[in-house]
Design a protein around this motif. Structure first.
Motif, PDB file in Angstrom:
ATOM      1  N   VAL A 283       0.851  -1.194   0.000  1.00 20.35           N
ATOM      2  CA  VAL A 283       0.000   0.000   0.000  1.00 20.35           C
ATOM      3  C   VAL A 283       0.884   1.241   0.000  1.00 20.35           C
ATOM      4  CG1 VAL A 283      -1.808   1.254   1.235  1.00 20.35           C
ATOM      5  CG2 VAL A 283      -1.789  -1.258   1.255  1.00 20.35           C
ATOM      6  N   LYS A 284       0.570   2.201  -0.891  1.00 18.14           N
ATOM      7  CA  LYS A 284       1.417   3.400  -1.000  1.00 18.14           C
ATOM      8  C   LYS A 284       0.609   4.570  -1.545  1.00 18.14           C
ATOM      9  CE  LYS A 284       2.987   2.248  -5.664  1.00 18.14           C
ATOM     10  NZ  LYS A 284       4.161   2.042  -6.552  1.00 18.14           N
ATOM     11  N   LEU A 285       1.209   5.785  -1.415  1.00 14.52           N
ATOM     12  CA  LEU A 285       0.638   6.980  -2.037  1.00 14.52           C
ATOM     13  C   LEU A 285       0.940   6.953  -3.526  1.00 14.52           C
ATOM     14  CD1 LEU A 285       1.753   9.605   0.640  1.00 14.52           C
ATOM     15  CD2 LEU A 285      -0.484   8.504   0.441  1.00 14.52           C
ATOM     16  N   VAL A 286       0.003   7.451  -4.322  1.00 17.84           N
ATOM     17  CA  VAL A 286       0.135   7.374  -5.779  1.00 17.84           C
ATOM     18  C   VAL A 286       0.680   8.702  -6.309  1.00 17.84           C
ATOM     19  CG1 VAL A 286      -1.076   6.945  -7.932  1.00 17.84           C
ATOM     20  CG2 VAL A 286      -1.800   5.782  -5.853  1.00 17.84           C
ATOM     21  N   THR A 287       1.682   8.626  -7.159  1.00 18.84           N
ATOM     22  CA  THR A 287       2.259   9.829  -7.790  1.00 18.84           C
ATOM     23  C   THR A 287       1.411  10.240  -8.982  1.00 18.84           C
ATOM     24  OG1 THR A 287       3.661   8.515  -9.258  1.00 18.84           O
ATOM     25  CG2 THR A 287       4.561   9.077  -7.090  1.00 18.84           C
ATOM     26  N   ASP A 288       1.709  11.458  -9.519  1.00 17.63           N
ATOM     27  CA  ASP A 288       0.962  11.948 -10.680  1.00 17.63           C
ATOM     28  C   ASP A 288       1.158  11.037 -11.878  1.00 17.63           C
ATOM     29  OD1 ASP A 288       0.049  14.054  -9.190  1.00 17.63           O
ATOM     30  OD2 ASP A 288       1.626  15.457  -9.851  1.00 17.63           O
ATOM     31  N   LEU A 291      -0.981   8.072 -11.432  1.00 20.18           N
ATOM     32  CA  LEU A 291      -2.383   8.409 -11.632  1.00 20.18           C
ATOM     33  C   LEU A 291      -2.733   8.430 -13.116  1.00 20.18           C
ATOM     34  CD1 LEU A 291      -3.120  11.227  -9.013  1.00 20.18           C
ATOM     35  CD2 LEU A 291      -4.104   8.950  -9.089  1.00 20.18           C
ATOM     36  N   GLU A 292      -1.830   8.949 -13.944  1.00 19.77           N
ATOM     37  CA  GLU A 292      -2.078   8.983 -15.386  1.00 19.77           C
ATOM     38  C   GLU A 292      -2.212   7.567 -15.943  1.00 19.77           C
ATOM     39  OE1 GLU A 292      -2.769  11.598 -17.249  1.00 19.77           O
ATOM     40  OE2 GLU A 292      -2.668  12.803 -15.415  1.00 19.77           O
ATOM     41  N   GLN A 293      -1.433   6.670 -15.426  1.00 20.08           N
ATOM     42  CA  GLN A 293      -1.535   5.281 -15.870  1.00 20.08           C
ATOM     43  C   GLN A 293      -2.861   4.646 -15.426  1.00 20.08           C
ATOM     44  OE1 GLN A 293       0.486   3.420 -17.839  1.00 20.08           O
ATOM     45  NE2 GLN A 293       1.652   5.319 -18.222  1.00 20.08           N
ATOM     46  N   LEU A 294      -3.263   4.963 -14.199  1.00 25.18           N
ATOM     47  CA  LEU A 294      -4.515   4.390 -13.680  1.00 25.18           C
ATOM     48  C   LEU A 294      -5.750   4.956 -14.376  1.00 25.18           C
ATOM     49  CD1 LEU A 294      -3.716   4.269  -9.840  1.00 25.18           C
ATOM     50  CD2 LEU A 294      -3.882   2.338 -11.418  1.00 25.18           C
ATOM     51  N   LYS A 295      -5.615   6.187 -14.946  1.00 27.54           N
ATOM     52  CA  LYS A 295      -6.744   6.777 -15.667  1.00 27.54           C
ATOM     53  C   LYS A 295      -7.099   5.988 -16.929  1.00 27.54           C
ATOM     54  CE  LYS A 295      -6.146  11.587 -14.212  1.00 27.54           C
ATOM     55  NZ  LYS A 295      -5.816  12.969 -14.661  1.00 27.54           N
ATOM     56  N   LYS A 296      -6.198   5.165 -17.375  1.00 21.72           N
ATOM     57  CA  LYS A 296      -6.485   4.335 -18.547  1.00 21.72           C
ATOM     58  C   LYS A 296      -7.505   3.233 -18.241  1.00 21.72           C
ATOM     59  CE  LYS A 296      -1.905   5.115 -20.571  1.00 21.72           C
ATOM     60  NZ  LYS A 296      -0.646   4.479 -21.055  1.00 21.72           N
ATOM     61  N   ILE A 297      -7.729   2.984 -16.946  1.00 19.43           N
ATOM     62  CA  ILE A 297      -8.759   2.009 -16.540  1.00 19.43           C
ATOM     63  C   ILE A 297     -10.099   2.741 -16.595  1.00 19.43           C
ATOM     64  CG2 ILE A 297      -9.561   0.450 -14.724  1.00 19.43           C
ATOM     65  CD1 ILE A 297      -6.695   0.341 -13.697  1.00 19.43           C
ATOM     66  N   GLN A 298     -10.946   2.378 -17.532  1.00 26.39           N
ATOM     67  CA  GLN A 298     -12.141   3.160 -17.839  1.00 26.39           C
ATOM     68  C   GLN A 298     -13.118   3.275 -16.669  1.00 26.39           C
ATOM     69  OE1 GLN A 298     -13.710   1.233 -21.305  1.00 26.39           O
ATOM     70  NE2 GLN A 298     -12.226   2.161 -22.697  1.00 26.39           N
ATOM     71  N   LEU A 299     -13.271   2.217 -15.899  1.00 27.46           N
ATOM     72  CA  LEU A 299     -14.268   2.236 -14.826  1.00 27.46           C
ATOM     73  C   LEU A 299     -13.979   3.295 -13.764  1.00 27.46           C
ATOM     74  CD1 LEU A 299     -15.113  -1.530 -14.144  1.00 27.46           C
ATOM     75  CD2 LEU A 299     -16.615   0.219 -15.084  1.00 27.46           C
ATOM     76  N   ILE A 300     -12.705   3.624 -13.540  1.00 25.82           N
ATOM     77  CA  ILE A 300     -12.376   4.553 -12.456  1.00 25.82           C
ATOM     78  C   ILE A 300     -11.790   5.871 -12.953  1.00 25.82           C
ATOM     79  CG2 ILE A 300     -12.074   2.825 -10.650  1.00 25.82           C
ATOM     80  CD1 ILE A 300      -9.055   2.982 -11.246  1.00 25.82           C
TER      81      ILE A 300
END
Length: 428
Positions: A283-288, A291-300
């Motif tokens: 578990v960790k804090l997410v960097t910018d 976050l850009e990589q995670l935005k590629k997951i459409q549901l979230i």
């Protein structure tokens, strides 16, 4: 034929034997024997004829009527028992004349006839009860009611009254005396203790609607896990899912605790409540950039963008020093993962959205951080429910690495052996 005419014919042989010079006592005895044989033959023929006639009459009547009650009367042998009354009437009317010279023996036989009449009445009563039960069991309104319990209770009452009357006939003691009733009550309480408990339990089960025929119950004490197939006065029969049968005392449904799944079956869904354990170190804090990589997951993606705008406004307002990631407000990979699982469940067509749905973070344990899924599947059938649950967790487990998280797993023997093999040797 009046009684005098009947008496004449029954005593004709006796007079004939006396006229032929036979001893009167032997003439009376021989006449009695012949009359008994003749009576037996007549009774047998009357019984056969009347029984066939009444049975055929009932069948013809039941075929022409729309109601099915008379059909059940035929199946329960009601016409046969009714037909037996006619021969008994002949016997009761003839015996006093045949045994007029043997009054004590004739009186004893008449008592036996009275006993037979009582037994016959009880059997007719039983047929009516069986008919009523069979008729009501085919009605949707009574399909899940413990009708067999009520039938058994009524039969116990019927046989009890019959036995009391038989004792009264054979002994002459009044069944209504306080002493007799007290002794009979004590005997009945001792013999029928379990039956009485079952009777009381059956009433409570029915009135309080605790269990119905067709309910799925789990009773760990008796190893029962399946569908209730029968509720009788003393026992409840459960067909387990492995097709074995478990018999449970009826009063145990009142005295012990068990689980009835009827509420789930009548509700809009079946509960899914299961957790997976996340390794705390992952578990960790997410960097910018992350976050850009995670935005590629459409549901979230909508959630991340909305959440990030709130985070940035707060950090700007508080002038948080973001050279250190910990300062200000931040998003974590575990928080985003929880939101992803929640969004995935809301998009899953197999989940009932009208019932409670939640993905929650439980208290950390030595096995990791439990992330629990709490929702309800639309399909309540066991096999389909298990498939739905498995599909959900297959997907969630596969999604964990995309968020930089790891599942906690207790090391196996092979893991420990592998570590020992790669451990550098110590030179003494």
């Amino acid at each position: 034929m009046n009684q005098e005419t009947l008496k004449y014919y029954l005593c004709w042989l006796q007079e004939y034997f006396v006229d032929q010079g036979m001893n009167p006592d032997w003439a009376i005895f021989l006449n009695t024997i012949i009359n008994c044989v003749a009576l037996g033959l007549v009774v047998f023929l009357v019984d056969v004829f009347v029984r066939k006639f009444i049975v055929q009459l009932f069948k013809a009547f039941s075929d022409k009527t729309k109601t099915t009650y008379d059909d059940f009367l035929v199946k329960s042998n009601f016409p046969r028992f009714v037909a037996h009354f006619f021969p008994v009437i002949i016997i009761a009317a003839t015996l006093p004349i045949i045994f007029v010279e043997y009054p004590l023996f004739g009186s004893f036989l008449l008592r036996l006839v009275d006993v037979y009449i009582i037994v016959l009445c009880v059997l007719v009563f039983r047929s009516v009860l069986k008919t009523t039960r069979g008729y009501l069991e085919h009605k949707p309104r009574f399909h899940d009611k413990p009708l067999q319990s009520y039938q058994q209770v009524m039969m116990i009452f019927g046989w009890g009254v019959g036995i009391f009357l038989i004792i009264n006939i054979l002994t002459g003691y009044s069944i209504f005396s306080l002493t007799t009733l007290g002794a009979a009550s004590a005997i009945l309480l001792l013999i029928f203790k379990d039956t009485i408990l079952g009777f009381v339990a059956s009433i409570q089960v029915s009135v309080n609607d605790i269990v119905r025929i067709g309910d799925w119950i789990t009773f760990s004490k008796y190893g029962a896990d399946g569908t209730v197939t029968e509720i009788s006065l003393a026992t409840v029969t459960v067909q387990n899912f492995d097709n074995t049968f478990t018999t449970i005392p009826t009063y145990s449904l009142i005295s012990d605790s068990f689980q009835n799944w009827r509420g789930m079956q009548e509700s809009g869904g079946r509960r899914i409540k299961r957790a997976l354990f996340i390794e705390q170190a992952s578990v960790k804090l997410v960097t910018d950039e992350e976050l850009e990589q995670l935005k590629k997951i459409q549901l979230i993606k909508p959630y991340i963008e909305h959440r990030q705008r709130d985070v940035e406004k707060y950090n700007q307002r508080t002038e948080a020093d973001k050279t250190v990631l910990l300062n200000g407000r931040n998003q974590t990979n575990l928080g985003i993962f929880r939101k992803y699982v929640d969004a995935y469940l809301h998009e899953n067509p197999a989940i009932n959205k009208e019932l409670f749905l939640m993905v929650r973070h439980l208290a950390p344990t030595d096995r990791g951080i439990p992330i629990e899924v709490y929702c309800f599947s639309s399909d309540k059938r066991w096999e389909n429910y298990e498939h739905i649950q498995a599909d959900i967790f297959d997907h969630i487990i596969a999604a964990v690495p995309y968020f930089g998280l790891e599942l906690h797993e207790i090391p196996s023997g092979n893991d420990i052996t592998g570590l020992l093999k790669h451990k550098p040797s110590i030179v003494n």
